[in-house]
Design a protein around this motif. Sequence first.
Motif, PDB file in Angstrom:
ATOM      1  N   ASP A   1       6.043   4.105   5.367  1.00  9.84           N
ATOM      2  CA  ASP A   1       7.324   2.955   5.659  1.00  9.84           C
ATOM      3  C   ASP A   1       7.821   1.956   4.908  1.00  9.84           C
ATOM      4  O   ASP A   1       7.778   0.695   5.288  1.00  9.84           O
ATOM      5  CB  ASP A   1       6.582   2.836   6.809  1.00  9.84           C
ATOM      6  CG  ASP A   1       5.603   2.516   7.033  1.00  9.84           C
ATOM      7  OD1 ASP A   1       4.655   3.285   6.393  1.00  9.84           O
ATOM      8  OD2 ASP A   1       4.541   1.866   8.331  1.00  9.84           O
ATOM      9  N   HIS A   2       6.349   1.635   3.715  1.00 13.05           N
ATOM     10  CA  HIS A   2       6.295   0.644   2.782  1.00 13.05           C
ATOM     11  C   HIS A   2       6.762   0.555   1.021  1.00 13.05           C
ATOM     12  O   HIS A   2       6.475  -0.091   0.260  1.00 13.05           O
ATOM     13  CB  HIS A   2       4.009   0.202   2.530  1.00 13.05           C
ATOM     14  CG  HIS A   2       4.216  -0.632   3.458  1.00 13.05           C
ATOM     15  ND1 HIS A   2       4.198  -2.131   4.091  1.00 13.05           N
ATOM     16  CD2 HIS A   2       3.975  -0.004   5.207  1.00 13.05           C
ATOM     17  CE1 HIS A   2       4.028  -1.582   5.173  1.00 13.05           C
ATOM     18  NE2 HIS A   2       3.441  -1.204   6.104  1.00 13.05           N
TER      19      HIS A   2
ATOM     20  N   ASP B   1      -0.330  -4.543   7.942  1.00 15.19           N
ATOM     21  CA  ASP B   1      -1.085  -3.822   7.258  1.00 15.19           C
ATOM     22  C   ASP B   1      -2.411  -3.425   7.055  1.00 15.19           C
ATOM     23  O   ASP B   1      -2.711  -3.317   5.810  1.00 15.19           O
ATOM     24  CB  ASP B   1      -0.538  -2.659   6.695  1.00 15.19           C
ATOM     25  CG  ASP B   1       1.567  -1.950   7.455  1.00 15.19           C
ATOM     26  OD1 ASP B   1       2.146  -2.911   8.156  1.00 15.19           O
ATOM     27  OD2 ASP B   1       1.417  -0.517   7.156  1.00 15.19           O
TER      28      ASP B   1
ATOM     29  N   HIS C   1      -7.234  -0.818   5.246  1.00 18.41           N
ATOM     30  CA  HIS C   1      -6.317  -0.234   6.030  1.00 18.41           C
ATOM     31  C   HIS C   1      -6.706   1.267   6.318  1.00 18.41           C
ATOM     32  O   HIS C   1      -8.056   2.041   5.685  1.00 18.41           O
ATOM     33  CB  HIS C   1      -4.977  -0.264   5.476  1.00 18.41           C
ATOM     34  CG  HIS C   1      -3.943   0.347   6.050  1.00 18.41           C
ATOM     35  ND1 HIS C   1      -3.989  -0.157   7.563  1.00 18.41           N
ATOM     36  CD2 HIS C   1      -2.432   0.628   5.419  1.00 18.41           C
ATOM     37  CE1 HIS C   1      -2.308   0.073   7.899  1.00 18.41           C
ATOM     38  NE2 HIS C   1      -1.577   0.707   6.918  1.00 18.41           N
TER      39      HIS C   1
ATOM     40  N   HIS D   1       1.624   3.775   1.378  1.00 20.78           N
ATOM     41  CA  HIS D   1       1.973   4.289   2.955  1.00 20.78           C
ATOM     42  C   HIS D   1       3.748   4.589   3.303  1.00 20.78           C
ATOM     43  O   HIS D   1       3.711   3.417   2.388  1.00 20.78           O
ATOM     44  CB  HIS D   1       1.605   3.646   4.843  1.00 20.78           C
ATOM     45  CG  HIS D   1       0.485   4.671   5.066  1.00 20.78           C
ATOM     46  ND1 HIS D   1      -0.371   2.673   5.788  1.00 20.78           N
ATOM     47  CD2 HIS D   1      -0.331   5.336   4.687  1.00 20.78           C
ATOM     48  CE1 HIS D   1      -1.397   3.605   6.182  1.00 20.78           C
ATOM     49  NE2 HIS D   1      -1.642   4.637   5.340  1.00 20.78           N
TER      50      HIS D   1
ATOM     51  N   HIS E   1       1.078  -1.158   0.011  1.00 22.85           N
ATOM     52  CA  HIS E   1       0.428   0.550   0.323  1.00 22.85           C
ATOM     53  C   HIS E   1       0.679   1.096  -0.311  1.00 22.85           C
ATOM     54  O   HIS E   1       2.107   0.730   0.182  1.00 22.85           O
ATOM     55  CB  HIS E   1      -0.805  -0.233   0.826  1.00 22.85           C
ATOM     56  CG  HIS E   1      -0.786  -0.213   2.577  1.00 22.85           C
ATOM     57  ND1 HIS E   1       0.313  -0.967   3.283  1.00 22.85           N
ATOM     58  CD2 HIS E   1       0.216   1.192   3.224  1.00 22.85           C
ATOM     59  CE1 HIS E   1       1.090  -1.173   4.310  1.00 22.85           C
ATOM     60  NE2 HIS E   1       0.361   0.337   4.749  1.00 22.85           N
TER      61      HIS E   1
HETATM   62 ZN   LIG Z   1       0.259   1.707   6.640  1.00 29.55          ZN
END
Ligand SMILES: [Zn+2]
Length: 450
Positions: free
Chosen positions: A85-86, A175, A153, A83, A81
């Motif tokens: 941090d991904h 997530d 999410h 975000h 996804h």
């Molecule tokens: Zn996330």
Amino acid sequence: MEIEIATIGGYEEVGRQMTAVRAGDDVVIFDMGLNLSQVLIHDNVETEKMHSLDLIDMGAIPDDRVMSDLEGDVKAIVPTHGHLDHIGAISKLAHRYDAPVVATPFTIELVKQQVQGENKFNVENDLVKMSAGETMSIGDSGKVDLEFVHVTHSIIDAINPVLHTPEGAVVYGLDKRMDHSPVLQDPIDMDRFREIGREGNGVLAYIEDCTNAGRKGRTPSESVARRHLEDVMHSVEDYDGGIVATTFSSHISRVSSLVEFANDIGRQPVLLGRSMEKYSGTAERLNFVDFPDDLGMYGHRKSVDRTFKRIMKEGKENFLPIVTGHQGEPRAMLTRMGRGETPYELDQGDKVIFSARVIPEPTNEGQRYQSEKLLKMQGARIYDDIHVSGHLREEGHYAMLDALQPKHVIPAHQDLKGFAPYVDLCESMGYKLGRDVHVTRNGNMIQLVE
Ligand SMILES: [Zn+2]
């Protein structure tokens, strides 16, 4: 077929997620994330201009040098996804692999924008869109497939990727929240997870996000946050001064609820701040959300200040600015408003609505404290915690283990302390640490089938 898992990043922290799964000669990478807190702690770091090795040394992006120990070819890079941090390290690491980035349409669009903003590296990997429910073949063996299962999410178009191998499925479960009544898009596809748990050789391994594993009960649906927000907004319907709201810019469902309730109480919503414009503009362009035609979105400093001047001239009571700064980020819009750096003037009794929770981390807590303090000094009244988490709690984790019945479980997306409650939960289901629950660190390999 040999199955091996490299736990590269996000196994000692929340942030910089990266995991590689090798099935025979084929390798698929799941996520390439940025640990933003390792960046923000330094003043004026511009990651766009930085080299990968420096960012690895900072602990900001995954140390992917361990990939050279994995004997196979990378066939796909799969962010789950949008975000940071991904996806936040794709612009720094993806060019080292001769493989496409495969993700859902909204995620791909965010990856594209991130790659375009990169100054140091030329990332030319193909960007391939694949939607939830679709499958693609991986490598030439004809035996390995990648499937996207739709999950819910705090950002739209999130999936859990599943790598189907002759030894069973590897489910990358990072997530999600088990939402059966989300505000945008479909509920989580639990039927498909149950099928995957029972078809073929079942699930060989489940890699799971442990973020809320220590919290009892279930994570409420986004529709609960929406009702909470509706209640707060209607409670201030008759207030004839300024009301300002903030939330995660990437949380399109929440932004769309704010826009709707602003109109309900007779205020014109307007989105302000660079990332507000970016995420909402992208979601609207790709038809994920249907905003009113006249909804203003402004990211550049000049157009934001011009909008604030217009609001002050036409009357604060007619508008709802929806701004960046829910964590008290020093350069975000709400923080600047608190410091009195914008043309918007707060008066005694004005309302500031935080539709977000402070991310429990000392830097955020300190910055948010400071931001709230500054807003209060100008007379603002604070409404906070109008939010639900995007991550599973205990009951969600039980439901996932029950649906998938994995042979092996690998806790992720936390530090060691954060893994502990999830290990307890797994052991209460009959798993055993060291036998089929694999607690690991960044940079390790787990060979599941030799
Ligand atoms: Zn996330």
